[in-house]
Write an enzyme that holds these catalytic residues in place. Structure first.
Site, short mmCIF file in Angstrom:
data_model
loop_
_atom_site.label_atom_id
_atom_site.label_comp_id
_atom_site.label_asym_id
_atom_site.label_seq_id
_atom_site.Cartn_x
_atom_site.Cartn_y
_atom_site.Cartn_z
CE LYS A 7 -10.26 -13.89 -10.27
NZ LYS A 7 -11.50 -13.21 -10.64
CD GLU A 41 -0.78 -9.72 -11.66
OE1 GLU A 41 -1.82 -10.00 -12.26
OE2 GLU A 41 -0.73 -8.91 -10.71
CG HIS A 80 -6.59 -8.49 0.64
ND1 HIS A 80 -5.88 -7.63 -0.17
CD2 HIS A 80 -5.69 -9.38 1.10
CE1 HIS A 80 -4.61 -8.00 -0.20
NE2 HIS A 80 -4.46 -9.05 0.56
NE ARG A 121 -18.78 -8.56 -5.81
CZ ARG A 121 -17.47 -8.75 -5.93
NH1 ARG A 121 -17.00 -9.74 -6.68
NH2 ARG A 121 -16.63 -7.94 -5.32
C1 MV4 Z 1 -1.18 -6.74 -6.55
C2 MV4 Z 1 -0.49 -5.81 -5.77
C3 MV4 Z 1 0.74 -5.38 -6.23
N1 MV4 Z 1 1.23 -5.85 -7.39
N2 MV4 Z 1 -0.66 -7.18 -7.69
C4 MV4 Z 1 -4.84 -7.48 -3.58
C5 MV4 Z 1 -6.26 -7.76 -3.93
C6 MV4 Z 1 -6.20 -8.36 -5.27
N3 MV4 Z 1 -7.35 -7.99 -6.07
C7 MV4 Z 1 -4.93 -7.86 -5.85
N4 MV4 Z 1 -4.17 -7.29 -4.79
C8 MV4 Z 1 -2.95 -6.77 -5.05
N5 MV4 Z 1 -2.38 -7.18 -6.20
C9 MV4 Z 1 0.52 -6.75 -8.09
N6 MV4 Z 1 1.03 -7.21 -9.23
C10 MV4 Z 1 -1.06 -5.35 -4.59
C11 MV4 Z 1 -2.30 -5.84 -4.22
C12 MV4 Z 1 -2.82 -5.33 -2.97
C13 MV4 Z 1 -3.98 -4.60 -2.92
C14 MV4 Z 1 -4.74 -4.34 -4.05
C15 MV4 Z 1 -5.88 -3.62 -3.98
C16 MV4 Z 1 -6.31 -3.13 -2.77
C17 MV4 Z 1 -5.60 -3.37 -1.63
C18 MV4 Z 1 -4.45 -4.11 -1.68
C19 MV4 Z 1 -3.72 -4.34 -0.53
C20 MV4 Z 1 -2.57 -5.06 -0.59
C21 MV4 Z 1 -2.14 -5.58 -1.80
#
Ligand code: MV4
Length: 514
Positions: free
Chosen positions: A116, A200, A235, A292
């Protein structure tokens, strides 16, 4: 075109790939573990070979066994599906070394996007908007504090080797940073064998919107529109739709063009998905790229009229994309419900067992991608996804009505499922008006009476006792399902809260016949 395709997967996605092979008139080869001797994908493939024990590490994750089967049966391509080996660059390279085509991107693309931090570096260089933060591994607590002070709290600590929320931590203030860093690093080291972390800015109440791309091996790349995936729990996606209720034509074009830029920066080919976080002002930021075919690809297929698996196979065979960006038209609306063998009364823990009765929906605008059948025993060894029920309509309202109708037609007995949850979501006012973000489902479930574990978590510190109780209940559920497998005593699975009186009457009628 390929002479024979081996599918290195199981369940509904293996069945989905077999269907595409059939249409292309390419013989399909299933592989199966000891737990899957009579699985649906084994019954549907042209040939099937055993690859070892029920534990995934002994079978579906065992690249040598899978490659040996491919060589022995004369398969010249492997489709990895999703999960298992699908994002494993070493597997893709091992396929290439054996002169078997991996149906997916090149190993270097997979490697770049798998890290990442590396992905962030490359995307910054390419002018792709990323969430403010660091694009190199954190080197000290002081450095993390300096960066966090500059971008402002709260911040997210993430594992460079992670993805999909694994090993992620939110930090609200400088005084919490050191402890969070140490804990997250240990977690990442244990989970991925790599403790590298990055930081981040935390986006508050974000939406998760992802863009499907398709690229051939000759440099042509197109985007196929977005999917709204904000309805998740821990998630784990639960319901996805396309298009997103938030995205208008202009935003779609801008996100699509960024997604194509991401793919080109990674020299990407085949099908891929660019994940974005979208903030409350509709700014979108690159999060990661999934290399994928995704679980939720059917909603994109329905609104574009394309067959993504067929196109994946054609691309891997060296064909050019048969259309240009301006030929991609988005029409109608599609919503997918992921039907899991889970117990809604036990914190949505997996609920394995034998499916004693199964009535499946059909009719206008309904697609069911299933990996199970009546009489099949759902095992605890794998992801408990049973099927994906997808509704399609001219607009979102019609897709919703069709899904609600199809959920009424669906009847699963013998195991518990999360079907009742979809009745609630589809009937919810916020959902119907498109007011969804990544906190939506926790809010909906937290509001539910008697949902003690969820409300404990909302209150702050996790209750160890609640988790222990849930694990114990899950163990009992498994033992219970095994002991009374023949007594037909486990009852209907889908008559949960919100099912309504008519469903109970129908349940009684069906039970009376059995
Ligand atoms: C974040 C975020 C808030 N701010 N990054 C969770 C899965 C991963 N792919 C990234 N995720 C998140 N990253 C920043 N900078 C909040 C989440 C997140 C989230 C993202 C997508 C779908 C559901 C989620 C549930 C909680 C937190």
């Amino acid at each position: 075109m390929f002479k024979k395709i081996l599918i290195a997967n199981r369940g509904e996605i293996a069945v989905r790939v077999i269907r595409a092979c059939r249409e292309l008139e390419i013989p399909s080869v299933a592989v199966y573990s000891d737990a899957d001797r009579v699985a649906l994908h084994v019954l549907k493939a042209d040939e099937a070979y055993p690859i070892g024990g029920a534990a995934a590490a002994e079978s579906y994750l065992n690249l040598e066994k899978i490659l040996n089967v491919a060589k022995r049966c004369g398969a010249d391509a492997i489709h990895p599906g999703y999960g298992f080996l699908s994002e494993n660059a070493k597997f893709a390279q091992a396929c290439a070394d054996a002169r078997i085509k991996f149906i997916g991107p090149s190993p270097p693309s997979m490697e770049m996007l798998g890290s990442k931090t590396r992905a962030r570096q490359e995307m910054e260089k390419a002018g792709v908007p990323v969430v403010p933060g660091t694009s190199r591994g954190l080197e000290s607590v002081q450095q993390a504090k300096d960066v966090a002070a500059k971008i402002g709290y709260p911040v997210m600590l993430k594992a460079a080797a992670g993805g999909g929320g694994k090993g992620m931590r939110r930090v609200g203030a400088a005084k919490e940073l050191q402890a969070a860093l140490e804990a997250a690093q240990g977690e990442a080291q244990r989970a991925f064998g790599d403790g590298e972390l990055y930081l981040e800015k935390a986006i508050l109440n974000p939406r998760h919107i992802e863009m499907q791309v398709l690229a051939d091996e000759h440099g042509n790349t197109v985007y196929l529109g977005e999917r709204e995936c904000s309805i998740q729990r821990r998630h784990q996606k639960v319901l996805e739709e396309a298009p997103s209720p938030l995205v208008d034509l202009d935003m779609r074009r801008r996100m699509g063009e960024v997604a194509v830029r991401v793919a080109k920066a990674a020299r990407y080919w085949n099908a891929g998905t660019i994940e974005f976080l979208v903030d409350q002002e509709k700014n979108f930021y690159f999060l990661e790229m999934n290399t994928r075919l995704q679980v939720e690809h059917p909603v994109t297929e329905l609104i574009t009229g394309l067959d993504l698996v067929e196109l994946q196979i054609r691309i891997a065979a060296g064909e050019r994309l048969p259309f240009r960006q301006e030929d991609v038209l988005i029409r109608g609306h599609a919503i997918e419900c992921r039907i899991y063998a889970e117990d809604p009364d036990n914190n949505y823990f997996p609920s394995p067992g034998t499916i004693t009765m199964l009535l499946t929906p059909a009719g206008p605008g309904i697609r069911l991608d299933s990996g199970v059948y009546e009489g099949w025993t759902v095992s605890i060894d794998y992801d408990p996804l049973l099927a994906k029920l997808v509704g399609y309509g001219q607009d979102r309202a019609q897709a919703v009505s069709r899904l609600v109708r199809a959920l009424e037609e669906l009847f699963v007995a013998g195991i518990k499922t999360n079907v009742g949850l979809f009745r609630r979501i589809l009937g919810d006012g916020d959902f119907r008006s498109g007011k969804i973000d990544t906190g939506y489902l926790e809010r909906l479930l937290g509001a539910e009476v008697g949902c003690e574990v969820a409300s404990t978590e909302r209150g702050g510190g996790k209750s160890e006792a609640a988790n222990v109780a849930a694990v114990a209940a899950a163990v009992f559920a498994v033992l219970d399902a095994t002991s009374k497998a023949s007594s037909n005593g486990s009852g209907p699975a889908d008559a949960g809260a919100g099912a309504g009186a008519s469903s109970w009457k129908r349940t009684a009628r069906v039970e009376g016949l059995m």
